[in-house]
Design a protein around this motif. Structure first.
Motif, PDB file in Angstrom:
ATOM      1  N   SER A  51      -8.270   6.036 -11.201  1.00 33.30           N
ATOM      2  CA  SER A  51      -9.086   5.329 -12.383  1.00 33.30           C
ATOM      3  C   SER A  51      -9.033   3.954 -12.428  1.00 33.30           C
ATOM      4  O   SER A  51      -9.815   3.387 -13.148  1.00 33.30           O
ATOM      5  N   GLY A  52      -7.985   3.368 -11.793  1.00 39.07           N
ATOM      6  CA  GLY A  52      -8.025   1.922 -11.531  1.00 39.07           C
ATOM      7  C   GLY A  52      -7.327   1.092 -12.698  1.00 39.07           C
ATOM      8  O   GLY A  52      -7.264   0.216 -12.953  1.00 39.07           O
ATOM      9  N   LYS A  53      -6.674   2.178 -13.664  1.00 39.00           N
ATOM     10  CA  LYS A  53      -6.000   1.438 -14.851  1.00 39.00           C
ATOM     11  C   LYS A  53      -4.805   1.000 -14.566  1.00 39.00           C
ATOM     12  O   LYS A  53      -4.013   0.297 -15.222  1.00 39.00           O
ATOM     13  N   ARG A  54      -3.900   1.581 -13.411  1.00 45.41           N
ATOM     14  CA  ARG A  54      -2.484   1.235 -13.052  1.00 45.41           C
ATOM     15  C   ARG A  54      -2.464   0.993 -11.660  1.00 45.41           C
ATOM     16  O   ARG A  54      -2.990   1.508 -10.709  1.00 45.41           O
ATOM     17  N   ASP A  55      -2.082  -0.335 -11.221  1.00 43.13           N
ATOM     18  CA  ASP A  55      -1.918  -0.889 -10.082  1.00 43.13           C
ATOM     19  C   ASP A  55      -0.736  -0.353  -9.306  1.00 43.13           C
ATOM     20  O   ASP A  55      -0.627  -0.228  -8.247  1.00 43.13           O
ATOM     21  N   ASP A  56       0.129   0.123 -10.021  1.00 42.39           N
ATOM     22  CA  ASP A  56       1.495   0.921  -9.277  1.00 42.39           C
ATOM     23  C   ASP A  56       1.211   2.389  -9.334  1.00 42.39           C
ATOM     24  O   ASP A  56       2.215   3.133  -8.852  1.00 42.39           O
ATOM     25  N   ASP A  57      -0.060   2.985  -9.376  1.00 44.33           N
ATOM     26  CA  ASP A  57      -0.216   4.447  -9.148  1.00 44.33           C
ATOM     27  C   ASP A  57      -1.000   4.717  -7.930  1.00 44.33           C
ATOM     28  O   ASP A  57      -2.326   4.881  -8.413  1.00 44.33           O
ATOM     29  N   ARG A  58      -1.193   3.952  -6.682  1.00 53.63           N
ATOM     30  CA  ARG A  58      -2.129   4.084  -5.494  1.00 53.63           C
ATOM     31  C   ARG A  58      -1.183   4.430  -4.630  1.00 53.63           C
ATOM     32  O   ARG A  58      -1.054   3.562  -3.580  1.00 53.63           O
ATOM     33  N   PRO A  59      -0.978   5.914  -4.102  1.00 57.43           N
ATOM     34  CA  PRO A  59      -0.216   6.269  -3.166  1.00 57.43           C
ATOM     35  C   PRO A  59      -1.023   6.029  -1.685  1.00 57.43           C
ATOM     36  O   PRO A  59      -0.635   5.669  -0.697  1.00 57.43           O
ATOM     37  N   GLN A  60      -2.337   5.954  -1.807  1.00 55.19           N
ATOM     38  CA  GLN A  60      -3.165   5.516  -0.552  1.00 55.19           C
ATOM     39  C   GLN A  60      -2.989   4.023  -0.269  1.00 55.19           C
ATOM     40  O   GLN A  60      -2.906   3.803   1.195  1.00 55.19           O
ATOM     41  N   LEU A  61      -2.875   3.329  -1.138  1.00 52.06           N
ATOM     42  CA  LEU A  61      -2.468   1.944  -0.833  1.00 52.06           C
ATOM     43  C   LEU A  61      -1.286   1.839  -0.321  1.00 52.06           C
ATOM     44  O   LEU A  61      -1.233   0.876   0.566  1.00 52.06           O
ATOM     45  N   ALA A  62      -0.442   2.420  -0.840  1.00 56.42           N
ATOM     46  CA  ALA A  62       1.091   2.273  -0.438  1.00 56.42           C
ATOM     47  C   ALA A  62       0.993   2.729   1.145  1.00 56.42           C
ATOM     48  O   ALA A  62       1.825   2.073   1.863  1.00 56.42           O
ATOM     49  N   LYS A  63       0.493   3.716   1.556  1.00 54.68           N
ATOM     50  CA  LYS A  63       0.228   3.928   2.826  1.00 54.68           C
ATOM     51  C   LYS A  63      -0.504   3.100   3.744  1.00 54.68           C
ATOM     52  O   LYS A  63       0.038   2.826   4.817  1.00 54.68           O
ATOM     53  N   ALA A  64      -1.358   2.558   3.313  1.00 54.68           N
ATOM     54  CA  ALA A  64      -2.290   1.368   4.179  1.00 54.68           C
ATOM     55  C   ALA A  64      -1.226   0.391   4.268  1.00 54.68           C
ATOM     56  O   ALA A  64      -1.259  -0.187   5.169  1.00 54.68           O
ATOM     57  N   LEU A  65      -0.604  -0.231   3.161  1.00 54.58           N
ATOM     58  CA  LEU A  65       0.415  -1.387   3.463  1.00 54.58           C
ATOM     59  C   LEU A  65       1.206  -0.791   4.625  1.00 54.58           C
ATOM     60  O   LEU A  65       1.859  -1.775   5.008  1.00 54.58           O
ATOM     61  N   GLN A  66       1.960   0.217   4.404  1.00 50.75           N
ATOM     62  CA  GLN A  66       2.958   0.458   5.285  1.00 50.75           C
ATOM     63  C   GLN A  66       2.428   0.659   6.628  1.00 50.75           C
ATOM     64  O   GLN A  66       2.972   0.097   7.685  1.00 50.75           O
ATOM     65  N   THR A  67       1.116   1.262   6.852  1.00 49.20           N
ATOM     66  CA  THR A  67       0.688   1.038   7.925  1.00 49.20           C
ATOM     67  C   THR A  67       0.400  -0.245   8.749  1.00 49.20           C
ATOM     68  O   THR A  67       0.389  -0.494   9.778  1.00 49.20           O
ATOM     69  N   CYS A  68       0.073  -1.227   7.651  1.00 51.27           N
ATOM     70  CA  CYS A  68      -0.109  -2.663   8.141  1.00 51.27           C
ATOM     71  C   CYS A  68       1.237  -3.170   8.848  1.00 51.27           C
ATOM     72  O   CYS A  68       1.280  -3.989   9.693  1.00 51.27           O
ATOM     73  N   ARG A  69       2.148  -2.809   7.958  1.00 54.79           N
ATOM     74  CA  ARG A  69       3.601  -3.452   8.196  1.00 54.79           C
ATOM     75  C   ARG A  69       3.822  -2.630  10.035  1.00 54.79           C
ATOM     76  O   ARG A  69       4.630  -3.340  10.768  1.00 54.79           O
ATOM     77  N   VAL A  70       3.515  -1.309  10.131  1.00 50.25           N
ATOM     78  CA  VAL A  70       3.799  -0.837  11.316  1.00 50.25           C
ATOM     79  C   VAL A  70       3.200  -1.477  12.555  1.00 50.25           C
ATOM     80  O   VAL A  70       3.802  -1.773  13.589  1.00 50.25           O
ATOM     81  N   TYR A  71       1.976  -1.734  12.336  1.00 46.36           N
ATOM     82  CA  TYR A  71       0.931  -2.443  13.259  1.00 46.36           C
ATOM     83  C   TYR A  71       0.967  -3.786  13.357  1.00 46.36           C
ATOM     84  O   TYR A  71       0.336  -4.436  14.129  1.00 46.36           O
ATOM     85  N   GLY A  72       1.531  -4.452  12.432  1.00 47.77           N
ATOM     86  CA  GLY A  72       1.333  -6.031  12.125  1.00 47.77           C
ATOM     87  C   GLY A  72       0.005  -6.442  11.802  1.00 47.77           C
ATOM     88  O   GLY A  72      -0.543  -7.439  12.488  1.00 47.77           O
ATOM     89  N   ALA A  73      -0.832  -5.397  11.087  1.00 45.87           N
ATOM     90  CA  ALA A  73      -2.008  -5.330  10.898  1.00 45.87           C
ATOM     91  C   ALA A  73      -2.348  -6.238   9.566  1.00 45.87           C
ATOM     92  O   ALA A  73      -1.749  -6.335   8.549  1.00 45.87           O
ATOM     93  N   LYS A  74      -3.715  -6.317   9.316  1.00 45.41           N
ATOM     94  CA  LYS A  74      -4.231  -7.055   8.151  1.00 45.41           C
ATOM     95  C   LYS A  74      -4.964  -6.297   7.461  1.00 45.41           C
ATOM     96  O   LYS A  74      -5.720  -5.398   7.889  1.00 45.41           O
ATOM     97  N   LEU A  75      -4.589  -5.960   6.004  1.00 42.68           N
ATOM     98  CA  LEU A  75      -5.380  -5.198   5.400  1.00 42.68           C
ATOM     99  C   LEU A  75      -6.925  -5.464   5.157  1.00 42.68           C
ATOM    100  O   LEU A  75      -7.061  -6.892   4.551  1.00 42.68           O
ATOM    101  N   VAL A  76      -7.929  -4.929   5.194  1.00 41.50           N
ATOM    102  CA  VAL A  76      -9.426  -5.336   5.075  1.00 41.50           C
ATOM    103  C   VAL A  76      -9.957  -4.571   3.862  1.00 41.50           C
ATOM    104  O   VAL A  76      -9.684  -3.358   4.113  1.00 41.50           O
ATOM    105  N   ILE A  77     -10.557  -5.184   2.903  1.00 41.84           N
ATOM    106  CA  ILE A  77     -11.390  -4.538   1.785  1.00 41.84           C
ATOM    107  C   ILE A  77     -12.533  -4.943   1.568  1.00 41.84           C
ATOM    108  O   ILE A  77     -13.039  -6.058   2.340  1.00 41.84           O
ATOM    109  N   ALA A  78     -13.400  -4.238   0.958  1.00 34.34           N
ATOM    110  CA  ALA A  78     -14.860  -4.652   0.868  1.00 34.34           C
ATOM    111  C   ALA A  78     -15.019  -5.691  -0.226  1.00 34.34           C
ATOM    112  O   ALA A  78     -15.614  -6.821   0.062  1.00 34.34           O
TER     113      ALA A  78
END
Length: 228
Positions: A51-78
């Motif tokens: 819904s976008g109402k809560r920033d702390d309720d985004r499991p996919q974003l948490a996984k994306a950030l975790q993956t960024c840390r694993v690969y030393g990658a940069k998060l890209v959004i539209a």
């Protein structure tokens, strides 16, 4: 031109949009356009349906950030508003050690977070100045400062430093847990085999090296209480 390793994060606002792909294709196209040209690779992509109402309720974003840390990658959004309109949340990204870029505003990450970091730094300086003034006032009143206070602080500082290192190592191990489990599920169970697989996937070691050893894998798995 885009350079390096990226992890894409897409967000659609409702379940209906998530099922239909409404808005998702436009986001994907914006990211593709941004990454067009240069030497880059896309490690993974994550799509959030919420819904976008809560920033702390985004499991996919948490996984994306975790993956960024694993690969030393940069998060890209539209688009920047696809990530968050909450300035505190953007600052949280910097604290998480993950850099990001918005295809519609490529410099917004450094501009927005940089300004906020300067504000936070100014507040830290103000606190430091107030502390110095308070100590000076106490000294004028005859309050005894010093003694073995410096030694106590040194021991405390050393312990705090060790605690930070342990915490970072544990966080890194947690980030790698799902990759190790995937490798084991696919029959890669030996320490040397896992080391080779992590090296082939270009996953940085805890010290930033590009080549894993069986010993490093063993230490990482020990932190997770995992046995090969």
């Amino acid at each position: 031109m885009a350079e390096g390793v990226f992890v894409a994060y897409y967000r659609v606002s409702t379940k209906g949009q998530g099922r239909s792909g409404l808005g998702l294709e436009a986001q994907q196209e914006a990211v593709r356009s941004y990454l067009n040209g240069g030497r880059w690779s896309l490690a993974e992509a994550f799509t959030e349906v919420e819904s976008g109402k809560r920033d702390d309720d985004r499991p996919q974003l948490a996984k994306a950030l975790q993956t960024c840390r694993v690969y030393g990658a940069k998060l890209v959004i539209a688009k920047l508003d696809r990530l968050s309109r909450d300035a505190h949340f953007l600052l949280g990204l910097e604290k998480a050690g993950v850099d990001f870029v918005a295809a519609d505003m490529p410099h917004a990450n450094r501009l927005t977070v940089g300004i906020m970091a300067m504000v936070a730094d100014e507040e830290r300086r103000a606190i430091s100045d107030r502390t110095k003034v308070a100590l000076a006032a106490a000294k004028r009143r005859g309050v005894r400062l010093g003694g073995d206070r410096g030694a106590r602080l040194s021991r405390a500082a050393r312990k705090a430093g060790r605690d930070v290192q342990v915490a970072r190592a544990n966080e890194r191990a947690a980030d790698l847990a799902h990759i190790i489990r995937d490798l084991q599920a696919n029959g890669v169970n030996s320490l040397s085999g896992i080391a080779r697989a992590l090296t082939e996937r270009r996953v940085p070691t805890p010290r930033g090296s590009t080549e894993w050893s069986a010993v490093q894998v063993a230490r990482t798995m020990a932190r997770l209480n995992v046995t090969a």
